[in-house]
Design an enzyme around this catalytic site. Structure first.
Site, PDB file in Angstrom:
ATOM      1  N   CYS A   1      66.868  12.208  60.487  1.00  0.00           N
ATOM      2  CA  CYS A   1      68.351  11.612  60.856  1.00  0.00           C
ATOM      3  C   CYS A   1      68.987  12.550  61.848  1.00  0.00           C
ATOM      4  O   CYS A   1      68.878  13.733  61.999  1.00  0.00           O
ATOM      5  CB  CYS A   1      69.396  11.661  59.693  1.00  0.00           C
ATOM      6  SG  CYS A   1      68.730  10.479  58.140  1.00  0.00           S
TER       7      CYS A   1
ATOM      8  N   ARG B   1      64.057  11.830  65.470  1.00  0.00           N
ATOM      9  CA  ARG B   1      64.323  12.295  64.074  1.00  0.00           C
ATOM     10  C   ARG B   1      64.433  11.276  63.059  1.00  0.00           C
ATOM     11  O   ARG B   1      64.389  11.326  61.811  1.00  0.00           O
ATOM     12  CB  ARG B   1      65.795  12.985  64.064  1.00  0.00           C
ATOM     13  CG  ARG B   1      65.782  14.053  64.929  1.00  0.00           C
ATOM     14  CD  ARG B   1      67.064  14.848  64.990  1.00  0.00           C
ATOM     15  NE  ARG B   1      67.447  15.388  63.735  1.00  0.00           N
ATOM     16  CZ  ARG B   1      67.091  16.793  63.410  1.00  0.00           C
ATOM     17  NH1 ARG B   1      66.383  17.347  64.453  1.00  0.00           N
ATOM     18  NH2 ARG B   1      67.202  17.187  62.287  1.00  0.00           N
TER      19      ARG B   1
ATOM     20  N   TRP C   1      66.730   7.972  59.210  1.00  0.00           N
ATOM     21  CA  TRP C   1      65.579   7.883  58.689  1.00  0.00           C
ATOM     22  C   TRP C   1      65.990   7.696  57.025  1.00  0.00           C
ATOM     23  O   TRP C   1      66.363   8.671  56.348  1.00  0.00           O
ATOM     24  CB  TRP C   1      64.747   9.167  58.759  1.00  0.00           C
ATOM     25  CG  TRP C   1      63.351   9.072  58.364  1.00  0.00           C
ATOM     26  CD1 TRP C   1      62.311   8.698  59.022  1.00  0.00           C
ATOM     27  CD2 TRP C   1      62.836   9.620  57.061  1.00  0.00           C
ATOM     28  NE1 TRP C   1      61.154   8.558  58.230  1.00  0.00           N
ATOM     29  CE2 TRP C   1      61.435   9.309  57.033  1.00  0.00           C
ATOM     30  CE3 TRP C   1      63.457  10.227  56.018  1.00  0.00           C
ATOM     31  CZ2 TRP C   1      60.651   9.792  55.997  1.00  0.00           C
ATOM     32  CZ3 TRP C   1      62.585  10.545  54.620  1.00  0.00           C
ATOM     33  CH2 TRP C   1      61.115  10.152  54.806  1.00  0.00           C
TER      34      TRP C   1
ATOM     35  N   ASN D   1      73.204  14.126  57.464  1.00  0.00           N
ATOM     36  CA  ASN D   1      71.575  14.416  57.644  1.00  0.00           C
ATOM     37  C   ASN D   1      71.425  15.419  56.403  1.00  0.00           C
ATOM     38  O   ASN D   1      72.096  16.606  56.244  1.00  0.00           O
ATOM     39  CB  ASN D   1      71.401  15.131  58.828  1.00  0.00           C
ATOM     40  CG  ASN D   1      70.071  15.496  58.757  1.00  0.00           C
ATOM     41  OD1 ASN D   1      69.039  14.978  58.011  1.00  0.00           O
ATOM     42  ND2 ASN D   1      69.669  16.413  59.674  1.00  0.00           N
ATOM     43  N   GLY D   2      70.534  14.820  55.546  1.00  0.00           N
ATOM     44  CA  GLY D   2      70.418  15.856  54.380  1.00  0.00           C
ATOM     45  C   GLY D   2      70.222  14.870  52.952  1.00  0.00           C
ATOM     46  O   GLY D   2      70.250  13.512  53.173  1.00  0.00           O
TER      47      GLY D   2
ATOM     48  N   GLU E   1      43.103  17.522  60.959  1.00  0.00           N
ATOM     49  CA  GLU E   1      44.085  17.327  61.901  1.00  0.00           C
ATOM     50  C   GLU E   1      43.831  15.869  62.804  1.00  0.00           C
ATOM     51  O   GLU E   1      44.655  15.051  62.916  1.00  0.00           O
ATOM     52  CB  GLU E   1      44.386  18.495  62.733  1.00  0.00           C
ATOM     53  CG  GLU E   1      45.324  18.429  64.152  1.00  0.00           C
ATOM     54  CD  GLU E   1      46.582  18.059  63.700  1.00  0.00           C
ATOM     55  OE1 GLU E   1      46.936  18.000  62.627  1.00  0.00           O
ATOM     56  OE2 GLU E   1      47.465  17.468  64.777  1.00  0.00           O
TER      57      GLU E   1
ATOM     58  N   LYS F   1      46.230  12.686  62.979  1.00  0.00           N
ATOM     59  CA  LYS F   1      46.440  12.244  64.040  1.00  0.00           C
ATOM     60  C   LYS F   1      46.218  10.494  64.047  1.00  0.00           C
ATOM     61  O   LYS F   1      47.138   9.682  64.506  1.00  0.00           O
ATOM     62  CB  LYS F   1      45.680  12.731  65.275  1.00  0.00           C
ATOM     63  CG  LYS F   1      46.476  14.091  65.836  1.00  0.00           C
ATOM     64  CD  LYS F   1      47.692  14.012  66.198  1.00  0.00           C
ATOM     65  CE  LYS F   1      48.744  14.297  65.217  1.00  0.00           C
ATOM     66  NZ  LYS F   1      48.959  15.623  65.117  1.00  0.00           N
TER      67      LYS F   1
ATOM     68  N   GLU G   1      48.504   8.729  61.192  1.00  0.00           N
ATOM     69  CA  GLU G   1      49.785   8.557  61.536  1.00  0.00           C
ATOM     70  C   GLU G   1      50.366   7.959  62.629  1.00  0.00           C
ATOM     71  O   GLU G   1      51.342   7.294  62.665  1.00  0.00           O
ATOM     72  CB  GLU G   1      50.372  10.101  61.583  1.00  0.00           C
ATOM     73  CG  GLU G   1      50.249  10.908  62.684  1.00  0.00           C
ATOM     74  CD  GLU G   1      50.798  12.158  62.532  1.00  0.00           C
ATOM     75  OE1 GLU G   1      51.793  12.551  61.931  1.00  0.00           O
ATOM     76  OE2 GLU G   1      50.337  13.254  63.252  1.00  0.00           O
TER      77      GLU G   1
ATOM     78  N   HIS H   1      29.687  13.983  48.335  1.00  0.00           N
ATOM     79  CA  HIS H   1      30.344  13.893  47.126  1.00  0.00           C
ATOM     80  C   HIS H   1      31.282  12.919  46.921  1.00  0.00           C
ATOM     81  O   HIS H   1      32.213  13.136  46.151  1.00  0.00           O
ATOM     82  CB  HIS H   1      30.905  15.422  46.758  1.00  0.00           C
ATOM     83  CG  HIS H   1      30.033  16.564  46.785  1.00  0.00           C
ATOM     84  ND1 HIS H   1      28.904  16.580  45.788  1.00  0.00           N
ATOM     85  CD2 HIS H   1      29.686  17.445  47.697  1.00  0.00           C
ATOM     86  CE1 HIS H   1      28.083  17.573  46.196  1.00  0.00           C
ATOM     87  NE2 HIS H   1      28.557  18.251  46.991  1.00  0.00           N
TER      88      HIS H   1
ATOM     89  N   LYS I   1      59.999  13.284  62.929  1.00  0.00           N
ATOM     90  CA  LYS I   1      59.628  14.365  63.639  1.00  0.00           C
ATOM     91  C   LYS I   1      59.886  15.581  62.960  1.00  0.00           C
ATOM     92  O   LYS I   1      59.047  16.503  62.521  1.00  0.00           O
ATOM     93  CB  LYS I   1      60.161  14.464  65.087  1.00  0.00           C
ATOM     94  CG  LYS I   1      59.759  15.751  65.616  1.00  0.00           C
ATOM     95  CD  LYS I   1      58.391  15.543  66.259  1.00  0.00           C
ATOM     96  CE  LYS I   1      57.816  16.614  66.966  1.00  0.00           C
ATOM     97  NZ  LYS I   1      56.430  16.650  67.036  1.00  0.00           N
TER      98      LYS I   1
HETATM   99  C1  G6P Z   1      56.400  16.040  60.083  1.00  0.00           C
HETATM  100  C2  G6P Z   1      55.835  15.706  61.448  1.00  0.00           C
HETATM  101  C3  G6P Z   1      54.640  16.429  61.610  1.00  0.00           C
HETATM  102  C4  G6P Z   1      54.749  17.815  61.431  1.00  0.00           C
HETATM  103  C5  G6P Z   1      55.245  18.266  60.110  1.00  0.00           C
HETATM  104  C6  G6P Z   1      55.726  19.494  59.801  1.00  0.00           C
HETATM  105  O1  G6P Z   1      55.623  15.248  59.247  1.00  0.00           O
HETATM  106  O2  G6P Z   1      55.754  14.134  61.689  1.00  0.00           O
HETATM  107  O3  G6P Z   1      54.159  15.988  62.930  1.00  0.00           O
HETATM  108  O4  G6P Z   1      53.490  18.427  61.467  1.00  0.00           O
HETATM  109  O5  G6P Z   1      56.624  17.449  59.951  1.00  0.00           O
HETATM  110  O6  G6P Z   1      56.776  20.026  60.823  1.00  0.00           O
HETATM  111  P1  G6P Z   1      56.946  21.267  61.414  1.00  0.00           P
HETATM  112  O7  G6P Z   1      58.123  21.326  62.345  1.00  0.00           O
HETATM  113  O8  G6P Z   1      57.310  22.035  60.443  1.00  0.00           O
HETATM  114  O9  G6P Z   1      55.828  21.763  62.039  1.00  0.00           O
END
Ligand code: G6P
Length: 601
Positions: free
Chosen positions: A2, A27, A75, A101-102, A474, A478, A481, A497, A596
Site C-alpha cells: 500500500c 507497493r 495491496w 497502510n498497515g 533464488e 525469480k 514470482e 529424495h 515490493k
Molecule cells: C517482498 C518482495 C521481495 C523481497 C521480500 C523481502 O516479498 O517482493 O522481492 O525479497 O519482500 O523484502 P526486503 O525489503 O526485506 O528485502
C-alpha cells in the site's frame, strides 16, 4: 505494501497525487483512489486496477484548483480488491477521509463498538474503522481526534487524514513507513521518498508513534502522547528523478539487472582504503561468538549465502532464520550473540519485528539495508547501507548481489578486526568483480533464446550445491514470482529424495555446475536428470567439455573466486526469469498478488 501520498499547498493537488501514486505503485496495485476538497466537500474517486486506470477516470479531469488531497494505492489484506474496499475511506458524514497502510489488529472489536454507536460501514476493510473512530472523537480539532483514535488502535499504521473544513493533513505512523516532504509553500506526506522527489528533496522520516500536522506553510510533529517534538532533522535526499525512471528500458527489472556492475561497485565505495575495510560498526567485534541472520524473501537467500561467507572468512558460527519464524520460536541466546538483519526495503514487518525482539533481549543489531532512513536501519545499532540505488521492480535483483557484496565486506571486516589480517586475495577480487558481471550480461541474447524455449513449461527445477544452493533457491523464486511457472530450488543431492519425480521429458532443470569441490558430484546429478530426459540448462565456469556435452544448453560465466561466485551465477537466472515472464506477457514489474515491501505480517 500500500502506498500513501498527501499534498497540501500546491495549486492543483491532483497531478501531484497521481504522479505520487505512480511512483508508489510498486507497493501495491490492485486498486487506487484519491480524495480532494472542492467547494468545501470531500470528493473521492476510486478505481480497481492500476493507477493509470484511476488517472483515466472521467471524473478526474473535472477536479481543478484543489490544494489539499490524499491518495492511496492498495495491496489487499482485509477484503477483496474492489472500489468499496479501495482507499480513501470516509466517516459516516463524508467529512473525514483517511488513507492507511498497515493492519488494524483489533478492528473487529472496534468495529462492533462503533456499530453499536450507530456507525455504518461501507467496506470490508480494517482501515475504514479509523475514519469512524476519528469521527467519533472529532470536535473541531482533527489532530486531537486522530491522536485519541490512534490510542485505541492496535496494529500497524501509516496514515494520512483530512477533514473537509480543516486546511491541514494529519499523518501518523506506527510500524508502517511515512516520510514528510518539505517545500516552500507546500508540504507532502508519502510512504516513500520516491513519491516526493518530483517536488522536493527535503524530507523528514516520522518515527513510530508520531503524528505530524501539515499545513501549506508549516508542520508540527508530536508523539501520540501529545508531546511536541521541537527539533527533527530535515534530511536532503541525494537521489534524483533519473534514478527512479525507466530511462528507456521496458521494465525496471531489466534496468536494475543491467545496473549491477555499478550497484556492486557502490557497495565498496569509500569502504576499502589501502586494503583496510572501513565500516561504521558500533559493536565490539571481539566479543562476537555467534551471529543470527534474519531476513525474508530474496534477502533470506542472501542470508543463506551469508552463512557460508561469514563462517568461511571470519570463522564465526552463523544461524539463518526466516524473520517470521525467528520472532515466534523463542531462540536461545548466549553471551556473544548478535543479529544481522538483511532487507532491501528496510521495512519488512517480520524483519523489523525480529530485530525488535532481539533488542528486547539486548542483542546488538547490525542491519544490511538499501533504503536509507528505513525502519530497520533506524532500529539497528549499526547499518551497512547497500547504496545500490532505488530498486523498483517487485522482484529483487540488484539488491541481492549487493547484499552478498556487503556480507563479504562484513566478513572481511570481522577477520580484520579480530586478527588484524587483511584477506588480500578476496579484497582484490572484490574490486574487479564488476568486470565479470559485465561479461555475464553479454550473454543476454543467448539467455533470451533459452527463455523462449522454456517459457511454456509447467515446472522447473533449480539445482545447486554449496554456495550455489541458495542461488538455486533464488533462481526458482525469480522464475515463479514473475512468470508464474512452478519452480523449486534444491540442493542437488536432495533431488533423488523427491523432486526427481517431477522430471519428465523436457522439464527444464537449471543446474549450477561451477568448477568447485563439488563439481564431480554435480555432474552425477546432471546425469540423473538426463537419464529421465529432463532438459538441462547448465550455468558453469568450467572450460572442460564434460558439462557442455551433457547439458542441453550451457550458459558460461567467468571464473571468479569461489566465495564470490553467487554474484555471477545469480545474474543469468534473473535474466532467464525476466525473459520467460516477458514472453508469457506478464507485467514483470508488477506481478500478481505481490508487493515490493511487505509491511504486514
Ligand atoms: C517482498 C518482495 C521481495 C523481497 C521480500 C523481502 O516479498 O517482493 O522481492 O525479497 O519482500 O523484502 P526486503 O525489503 O526485506 O528485502
Amino acid at each position: 505494501m500500500c502506498g500513501i501520498i498527501g499534498s497540501i499547498g500546491v495549486k492543483n493537488a491532483v497531478p501531484v497525487l497521481l504522479k505520487g501514486l505512480e511512483r508508489l505503485e510498486y507497493r501495491g496495485y490492485d486498486s487506487a483512489g484519491i480524495c480532494v476538497v472542492t467547494n468545501n466537500s470531500l470528493v473521492v474517486i476510486k478505481k480497481t486496477g492500476k493507477v493509470a486506470e484511476l488517472a483515466a477516470h472521467s471524473a478526474i479531469s473535472s477536479l481543478k484548483d484543489t490544494t489539499i488531497g490524499i491518495a492511496h494505492t492498495r495491496w489487499a489484506t482485509h477484503g477483496k480488491p474492489s472500489e468499496e474496499n479501495a482507499h480513501p475511506h470516509l466517516d459516516c458524514k463524508g467529512e473525514i477521509a483517511i488513507v492507511h497502510n498497515g493492519i488494524i489488529e483489533n478492528y473487529h472489536k472496534l468495529k462492533n463498538e462503533l456499530e453499536e454507536k450507530g456507525h455504518v460501514f461501507r467496506s470490508e476493510t480494517d482501515s475504514e474503522i479509523v475514519a469512524h473512530l476519528i469521527e467519533y472523537y472529532y470536535n473541531g480539532n482533527l489532530e486531537r481526534a486522530v491522536i485519541m483514535a490512534l490510542k485505541k488502535v492496535e496494529g500497524a499504521f501509516g496514515l494520512a487524514v483530512m477533514h473537509k473544513s480543516e486546511k491541514s493533513i494529519v499523518a501518523a505512523r506506527r510500524g508502517s513507513p511515512l516520510v514528510l516532504g518539505i517545500s516552500d509553500g507546500a508540504m507532502f506526506v508519502a510512504s516513500d521518498v520516491s513519491a516526493l522527489l518530483d517536488y522536493t528533496s527535503r524530507v523528514i522520516y516520522l518515527d513510530d508513534n508520531e503524528v505530524a500536522t501539515l499545513t501549506s506553510k508549516s508542520y508540527t510533529i508530536k508523539t501520540l502522547e501529545g508531546n511536541m517534538i521541537r527539533s527533527r532533522a530535515v534530511q536532503e535526499i541525494d537521489w534524483n528523478i533519473d534514478k527512479i525512471e525507466k530511462r528507456g528500458y521496458k521494465h525496471f527489472m531489466l534496468k536494475e539487472i543491467l545496473e549491477q556492475p555499478i550497484s556492486i561497485e557502490k557497495v565498496l565505495q569509500n569502504r576499502i582504503i589501502n586494503n583496510r575495510i572501513l565500516l561504521d560498526i558500533k559493536i565490539d567485534i571481539n566479543t562476537l561468538k555467534r551471529l543470527y541472520i534474519v531476513a525474508c524473501g530474496t534477502s533470506w537467500h542472501a542470508a543463506l549465502e551469508g552463512k557460508y561467507i561469514i563462517e568461511r572468512i571470519a570463522g564465526i558460527p552463523v544461524e539463518v532464520d526466516y524473520a517470521s519464524e525467528f520472532r515466534y520460536r523463542n531462540p536461545l541466546f548466549i553471551k556473544g550473540d548478535a543479529i544481522i538483519a538483511i532487507s532491501q526495503s528496510g521495512e519488512t514487518a517480520d524483519t523489523l519485528a525480529a530485530i525488535r525482539l532481539a533488542k528486547e533481549k539486548s542483542l546488538p543489531i547490525i542491519s544490511i539495508v538499501n533504503v536509507v532512513g528505513s525502519g530497520i536501519a533506524r532500529n539497528s545499532d549499526s547499518v551497512i547501507y547497500l547504496n545500490a540505488g532505488p530498486e523498483i521492480g517487485v522482484a529483487s535483483t540488484k539488491a541481492f548481489t549487493a547484499q552478498i557484496m556487503a556480507l563479504v565486506l562484513f566478513a572481511l571486516y570481522i577477520k580484520q578486526e579480530r586478527n588484524d589480517i587483511a584477506d588480500n586475495e578476496i579484497l582484490n577480487s572484490l574490486k574487479v568483480i564488476n568486470c565479470s558481471i559485465k561479461e555475464v550480461l553479454k550473454s543476454r541474447e543467448e539467455i533470451k533464446k533459452i527463455a523462449d524455449e522454456i517459457y511454456a513449461s509447467r515446472d522447473a527445477l533449480y539445482l545447486g550445491r554449496g554456495m550455489q544452493f541458495p542461488v538455486a533457491l533464488e533462481g526458482a523464486l525469480k522464475l515463479k514470482e514473475i512468470s508464474y511457472i512452478h519452480a523449486e530450488g534444491y540442493p542437488a543431492a536432495e533431488m533423488k529424495h523427491g523432486p526427481i519425480a517431477l522430471v519428465e521429458e523436457g522439464t527444464p532443470v537449471i543446474a549450477l555446475a561451477m568448477e568447485d569441490v563439488l563439481h564431480e558430484k554435480m555432474i552425477s546429478n546432471i546425469q540423473e536428470v538426463k537419464a529421465r530426459k529432463g532438459k538441462v540448462i547448465a550455468i558453469t565456469d568450467s572450460q572442460s567439455l564434460r558439462v557442455s556435452s551433457l547439458a542441453d544448453r550451457v550458459i558460461k560465466v567467468p571464473k571468479v573466486l569461489d566465495i564470490l561466485s553467487p554474484i555471477v551465477t545469480s545474474i543469468p537466472l534473473q535474466l532467464l526469469a525476466y525473459y520467460a515472464a516477458v514472453k508469457r506477457g506478464i507485467d514483470v514489474d508488477k506481478p500478481r498478488n505481490l508487493a515490493k515491501s511487505v509491511t504486514v505480517e
